[in-house]
Design a protein around this motif. Structure first.
Motif, PDB file in Angstrom:
ATOM      1  N   HIS A   1      -7.687  -1.300   5.631  1.00 39.55           N
ATOM      2  CA  HIS A   1      -7.603  -0.160   6.543  1.00 39.55           C
ATOM      3  C   HIS A   1      -6.734   0.935   5.927  1.00 39.55           C
ATOM      4  CE1 HIS A   1      -6.668   2.096  10.240  1.00 39.55           C
ATOM      5  NE2 HIS A   1      -7.771   1.542  10.737  1.00 39.55           N
ATOM      6  N   GLU A   2      -6.980   2.183   6.309  1.00 40.32           N
ATOM      7  CA  GLU A   2      -6.184   3.282   5.751  1.00 40.32           C
ATOM      8  C   GLU A   2      -4.710   3.177   6.136  1.00 40.32           C
ATOM      9  OE1 GLU A   2      -7.193   6.507   9.328  1.00 40.32           O
ATOM     10  OE2 GLU A   2      -7.687   6.934   7.238  1.00 40.32           O
ATOM     11  N   ASP A   3      -4.397   2.443   7.213  1.00 41.99           N
ATOM     12  CA  ASP A   3      -3.005   2.239   7.622  1.00 41.99           C
ATOM     13  C   ASP A   3      -2.377   0.988   7.012  1.00 41.99           C
ATOM     14  OD1 ASP A   3      -2.981   4.474   9.162  1.00 41.99           O
ATOM     15  OD2 ASP A   3      -3.221   3.457  11.090  1.00 41.99           O
ATOM     16  N   VAL A   4      -3.032   0.385   6.029  1.00 39.43           N
ATOM     17  CA  VAL A   4      -2.558  -0.885   5.502  1.00 39.43           C
ATOM     18  C   VAL A   4      -1.127  -0.789   4.990  1.00 39.43           C
ATOM     19  CG1 VAL A   4      -3.435  -0.502   3.146  1.00 39.43           C
ATOM     20  CG2 VAL A   4      -3.155  -2.844   4.000  1.00 39.43           C
ATOM     21  N   VAL A   5      -0.366  -1.851   5.223  1.00 43.35           N
ATOM     22  CA  VAL A   5       0.951  -2.044   4.626  1.00 43.35           C
ATOM     23  C   VAL A   5       0.844  -3.266   3.716  1.00 43.35           C
ATOM     24  CG1 VAL A   5       3.335  -2.729   5.049  1.00 43.35           C
ATOM     25  CG2 VAL A   5       2.274  -0.990   6.485  1.00 43.35           C
ATOM     26  N   LEU A   6       1.017  -3.045   2.420  1.00 44.07           N
ATOM     27  CA  LEU A   6       1.005  -4.130   1.433  1.00 44.07           C
ATOM     28  C   LEU A   6       2.447  -4.491   1.117  1.00 44.07           C
ATOM     29  CD1 LEU A   6      -0.179  -5.985  -0.759  1.00 44.07           C
ATOM     30  CD2 LEU A   6      -0.301  -3.987  -2.264  1.00 44.07           C
ATOM     31  N   ARG A  17      -4.748  -4.625   7.827  1.00 43.37           N
ATOM     32  CA  ARG A  17      -3.632  -3.698   8.044  1.00 43.37           C
ATOM     33  C   ARG A  17      -2.313  -4.233   7.492  1.00 43.37           C
ATOM     34  NH1 ARG A  17      -4.411   0.298  12.254  1.00 43.37           N
ATOM     35  NH2 ARG A  17      -6.515   0.192  13.132  1.00 43.37           N
ATOM     36  N   THR A  18      -2.205  -5.551   7.312  1.00 44.21           N
ATOM     37  CA  THR A  18      -0.983  -6.147   6.762  1.00 44.21           C
ATOM     38  C   THR A  18      -1.374  -7.169   5.713  1.00 44.21           C
ATOM     39  OG1 THR A  18       0.086  -5.925   8.934  1.00 44.21           O
ATOM     40  CG2 THR A  18       1.188  -7.296   7.296  1.00 44.21           C
ATOM     41  N   VAL A  19      -0.878  -7.002   4.500  1.00 43.86           N
ATOM     42  CA  VAL A  19      -1.186  -7.900   3.391  1.00 43.86           C
ATOM     43  C   VAL A  19       0.129  -8.360   2.777  1.00 43.86           C
ATOM     44  CG1 VAL A  19      -2.361  -8.172   1.175  1.00 43.86           C
ATOM     45  CG2 VAL A  19      -3.350  -6.677   2.934  1.00 43.86           C
ATOM     46  N   LEU A  20       0.276  -9.677   2.594  1.00 46.01           N
ATOM     47  CA  LEU A  20       1.487 -10.243   2.000  1.00 46.01           C
ATOM     48  C   LEU A  20       1.129 -10.971   0.709  1.00 46.01           C
ATOM     49  CD1 LEU A  20       1.794 -10.459   5.302  1.00 46.01           C
ATOM     50  CD2 LEU A  20       3.825 -11.789   4.737  1.00 46.01           C
ATOM     51  N   LEU A  21       1.974 -10.803  -0.293  1.00 50.64           N
ATOM     52  CA  LEU A  21       1.799 -11.570  -1.528  1.00 50.64           C
ATOM     53  C   LEU A  21       3.113 -11.673  -2.271  1.00 50.64           C
ATOM     54  CD1 LEU A  21       1.657  -9.676  -4.402  1.00 50.64           C
ATOM     55  CD2 LEU A  21      -0.338  -8.812  -3.211  1.00 50.64           C
ATOM     56  N   GLN A  22       3.275 -12.791  -2.972  1.00 56.26           N
ATOM     57  CA  GLN A  22       4.342 -12.912  -3.960  1.00 56.26           C
ATOM     58  C   GLN A  22       3.852 -12.248  -5.236  1.00 56.26           C
ATOM     59  OE1 GLN A  22       7.247 -15.098  -4.875  1.00 56.26           O
ATOM     60  NE2 GLN A  22       7.611 -16.260  -3.004  1.00 56.26           N
ATOM     61  N   LEU A  23       4.689 -11.391  -5.829  1.00 55.68           N
ATOM     62  CA  LEU A  23       4.280 -10.689  -7.040  1.00 55.68           C
ATOM     63  C   LEU A  23       3.884 -11.686  -8.118  1.00 55.68           C
ATOM     64  CD1 LEU A  23       7.013  -7.940  -7.061  1.00 55.68           C
ATOM     65  CD2 LEU A  23       4.550  -7.495  -7.028  1.00 55.68           C
ATOM     66  N   GLN A  69      -5.912  -2.716  -6.378  1.00 57.21           N
ATOM     67  CA  GLN A  69      -7.106  -1.878  -6.241  1.00 57.21           C
ATOM     68  C   GLN A  69      -8.010  -2.394  -5.126  1.00 57.21           C
ATOM     69  OE1 GLN A  69     -10.517  -2.587  -7.090  1.00 57.21           O
ATOM     70  NE2 GLN A  69     -11.253  -0.484  -6.787  1.00 57.21           N
ATOM     71  N   LEU A  70      -8.142  -3.700  -4.995  1.00 54.80           N
ATOM     72  CA  LEU A  70      -8.958  -4.270  -3.920  1.00 54.80           C
ATOM     73  C   LEU A  70      -8.389  -3.915  -2.551  1.00 54.80           C
ATOM     74  CD1 LEU A  70      -9.831  -7.859  -5.213  1.00 54.80           C
ATOM     75  CD2 LEU A  70     -11.467  -6.080  -4.597  1.00 54.80           C
ATOM     76  N   VAL A  71      -7.061  -4.038  -2.397  1.00 57.55           N
ATOM     77  CA  VAL A  71      -6.429  -3.700  -1.126  1.00 57.55           C
ATOM     78  C   VAL A  71      -6.629  -2.215  -0.820  1.00 57.55           C
ATOM     79  CG1 VAL A  71      -4.246  -3.567   0.132  1.00 57.55           C
ATOM     80  CG2 VAL A  71      -4.717  -5.556  -1.307  1.00 57.55           C
ATOM     81  N   ARG A  95      13.481  -9.252  -3.300  1.00 55.68           N
ATOM     82  CA  ARG A  95      13.226  -7.891  -2.838  1.00 55.68           C
ATOM     83  C   ARG A  95      11.736  -7.773  -2.520  1.00 55.68           C
ATOM     84  NH1 ARG A  95      16.756  -3.818  -3.626  1.00 55.68           N
ATOM     85  NH2 ARG A  95      17.819  -5.134  -5.170  1.00 55.68           N
ATOM     86  N   VAL A  96      11.399  -6.841  -1.594  1.00 55.72           N
ATOM     87  CA  VAL A  96      10.009  -6.593  -1.236  1.00 55.72           C
ATOM     88  C   VAL A  96       9.663  -5.132  -1.521  1.00 55.72           C
ATOM     89  CG1 VAL A  96       8.364  -6.428   0.690  1.00 55.72           C
ATOM     90  CG2 VAL A  96       9.877  -8.411   0.500  1.00 55.72           C
ATOM     91  N   LEU A  97       8.553  -4.920  -2.225  1.00 58.39           N
ATOM     92  CA  LEU A  97       7.992  -3.584  -2.407  1.00 58.39           C
ATOM     93  C   LEU A  97       6.972  -3.344  -1.299  1.00 58.39           C
ATOM     94  CD1 LEU A  97       7.310  -3.654  -6.268  1.00 58.39           C
ATOM     95  CD2 LEU A  97       9.363  -2.824  -5.076  1.00 58.39           C
ATOM     96  N   THR A  98       7.102  -2.208  -0.599  1.00 63.95           N
ATOM     97  CA  THR A  98       6.168  -1.858   0.468  1.00 63.95           C
ATOM     98  C   THR A  98       5.276  -0.725  -0.014  1.00 63.95           C
ATOM     99  OG1 THR A  98       7.734  -2.511   2.193  1.00 63.95           O
ATOM    100  CG2 THR A  98       5.942  -1.039   2.837  1.00 63.95           C
ATOM    101  N   ALA A  99       3.972  -0.993  -0.086  1.00 59.83           N
ATOM    102  CA  ALA A  99       3.000   0.001  -0.550  1.00 59.83           C
ATOM    103  C   ALA A  99       2.156   0.471   0.629  1.00 59.83           C
ATOM    104  CB  ALA A  99       2.114  -0.591  -1.642  1.00 59.83           C
ATOM    105  N   ARG A 100       2.019   1.813   0.771  1.00 58.67           N
ATOM    106  CA  ARG A 100       1.255   2.413   1.868  1.00 58.67           C
ATOM    107  C   ARG A 100       0.439   3.587   1.340  1.00 58.67           C
ATOM    108  NH1 ARG A 100       5.889   4.026   5.950  1.00 58.67           N
ATOM    109  NH2 ARG A 100       4.146   4.752   7.228  1.00 58.67           N
ATOM    110  N   ARG A 101      -0.432   4.100   2.202  1.00 56.70           N
ATOM    111  CA  ARG A 101      -1.263   5.265   1.903  1.00 56.70           C
ATOM    112  C   ARG A 101      -2.106   5.030   0.645  1.00 56.70           C
ATOM    113  NH1 ARG A 101       1.888   9.770   0.746  1.00 56.70           N
ATOM    114  NH2 ARG A 101       0.139  11.102   1.353  1.00 56.70           N
ATOM    115  N   PRO A 102      -3.138   4.169   0.773  1.00 54.33           N
ATOM    116  CA  PRO A 102      -3.968   3.809  -0.384  1.00 54.33           C
ATOM    117  C   PRO A 102      -4.709   4.993  -0.985  1.00 54.33           C
ATOM    118  CG  PRO A 102      -4.957   3.035   1.673  1.00 54.33           C
ATOM    119  CD  PRO A 102      -3.588   3.506   2.015  1.00 54.33           C
ATOM    120  N   ARG A 103      -4.802   4.980  -2.290  1.00 52.30           N
ATOM    121  CA  ARG A 103      -5.607   5.962  -3.024  1.00 52.30           C
ATOM    122  C   ARG A 103      -7.011   5.366  -3.193  1.00 52.30           C
ATOM    123  NH1 ARG A 103      -1.696   9.385  -5.532  1.00 52.30           N
ATOM    124  NH2 ARG A 103       0.317   8.355  -5.922  1.00 52.30           N
TER     125      ARG A 103
END
Length: 438
Positions: free
Chosen positions: A174-179, A149-155, A167-169, A213-221
């Motif tokens: 989970h469908e509610d994941v926050v990347l 549900r929570t994934v952190l990474l340095q770009l 794509q893996l995430v 800065r942090v990019l927050t990605a949600r609602r996976p395709r």
């Protein structure tokens, strides 16, 4: 759904206990070279930790099952961390009690995190300090990200690596994941947003802080095809067409690196080891094999030299190529390239950081196309470390064939660290040398 934050919005981010804990950690860059201007953590690490804390404070990943209607979780939220360089993300999370699943492509980063974790451990070796969260480690694959549900990474520097991980995430989490993908402003581009938007319906840039800065990605395709591995055909000197394969974190992808191409022209000349004839065996180590170009060239050329379709022939000699790289993706790419060109029986692929698995004075022939950066930082010391370790592994009289960016002028260092060095070719971009171990 467990995320109360409206679509297209992110929570307010302030300083949190996680970034405070990071400031107190005595992190080292080992085994990477140290320098005053290079640190084991940066403002992006702190901002990522604070952003994750803000999401959890806002209710993300709270337990809302029939047994708990309060919206509160029983303990610290779990997180998945990708490619943590020295432990700056993982260790503060663990210290705060968060369970962490960690995936790292680079072996040097694994070793660095292990080194920093060992410095914090007390009591039984391998045991975590009291109150710490559990650490689980595995490759960056669907199993690592399953249900996250929570994934952190340095770009990452590479857009290909970012696409593979996104794509893996999107597919496994989970469908509610926050990347949460963070970076320094000077290294961030709109192309990174575009990659994430390919796999997530919502990508929101957060407010900048300390030039990060942090990019927050949600609602996976979901359901999009895996973008890797990719393959491409290239013509190699004296051998014709070969197929190169690459996974996302492989430097240069499935392209034929121009420096490697120049090196191959000379490996295949009458003076080069791949062109020598007679009964002598051909054994070589490709240091930093990437997509396998050099290793597969040596294997194919050795097979031609032996005069057979196999690795050994009457009057010929055995062909044994060891391909090493610290990147798990690069190792997988070299295995793929070897298989695509029918030399998997001649190429041993070994995940190794700077020849650390090789004994001193154990090899006669090393081939090296060294990197000149560590992550987003241009750092020639990365190559100098590989040159020094090559000198350690070579027997007296052994040779290091090397191609390097001409403007870096490595020849004096090759002379000093390895031995007498001859220049075989030079153009405005690359220089090819052969050094003999004194």
């Amino acid at each position: 759904m467990s995320i109360p934050i409206p679509r297209g919005r992110t929570p307010e981010v302030g300083r949190s206990p996680l970034s405070t804990a990071l400031e107190r950690l005595p992190l080292s860059r080992w085994p990477y070279p140290d320098a005053p201007e290079l640190q084991a953590s940066d403002a992006t690490d702190a901002l990522l930790l604070d952003t994750a804390h803000a999401w959890w404070d806002a209710g993300h990943d709270a337990e809302r099952d029939a047994g708990n209607q309060t919206g509160r979780r029983a303990g610290p939220a779990p997180a998945v961390v990708l490619e943590d360089r020295h432990g700056a993300l993982t260790l503060p999370l663990l210290a705060a009690g968060h369970p962490v699943r960690l995936g790292q492509d680079a072996l040097a980063q694994e070793r660095s995190l292990d080194h920093n974790l060992a410095a914090l451990r007390t009591g039984t070796p391998g045991s975590e300090p009291e109150g710490w969260g559990a650490l689980t480690r595995q490759g960056i694959d669907p199993g690592l990200l399953s249900g996250a549900r929570t994934v952190l990474l340095q770009l990452p520097r590479s857009l290909d690596a970012l696409e593979q991980w996104a794509q893996l995430v999107a597919e496994a989490a989970h469908e509610d994941v926050v990347l949460l993908a963070g970076g320094r402003d000077k290294h961030m581009t709109r192309r990174q947003n575009a990659v994430l938007e390919r796999y997530f319906a919502s990508v929101v840039p957060g407010r900048g802080r300390s030039k990060s800065r942090v990019l927050t990605a949600r609602r996976p395709r979901r359901g999009l095809p895996a973008p890797f591995p990719r393959t491409a055909d290239h013509v190699l000197p004296g051998l014709g067409t070969v197929t190169l394969g690459a996974y996302g974190s492989t430097f240069g992808g499935a392209r034929l690196d121009p420096g490697s191409a120049l090196l191959l022209e000379h490996l295949g000349t009458a003076a080069g080891p791949a062109a020598q004839t007679g009964p002598a065996d051909l054994r070589a180590v490709d240091v930093g094999c990437g997509n396998g170009t050099i290793a597969v060239y040596l294997a194919l050329a050795g097979r031609v030299r032996a005069g057979t379709g196999e690795g050994e022939a009457g009057g010929g000699g055995a062909v044994e190529i060891i391909a090493t790289d610290q990147s798990a993706d690069a190792c997988a790419s070299t295995r793929l390239t070897s298989r695509l060109n029918g030399v998997e029986d001649l190429v041993e692929v070994r995940r190794d950081d700077a020849l650390s698995s090789f004994p001193e004075a154990s090899e006669d022939l090393l081939v090296l196309n060294p990197p000149f950066h560590a992550g987003n930082t241009v750092d020639p010391r990365v190559a100098l470390r590989l040159i020094s370790e090559s000198a350690r592994v070579l027997r007296p009289g052994g040779q290091l064939w090397c191609v390097w960016n001409s403007h870096l002028r490595y020849r004096p260092e090759l002379e000093r660290r390895v031995g007498p060095t001859r220049q075989l070719a030079r153009d405005p971009a690359f220089t090819v040398t052969v050094s003999t171990r004194r």
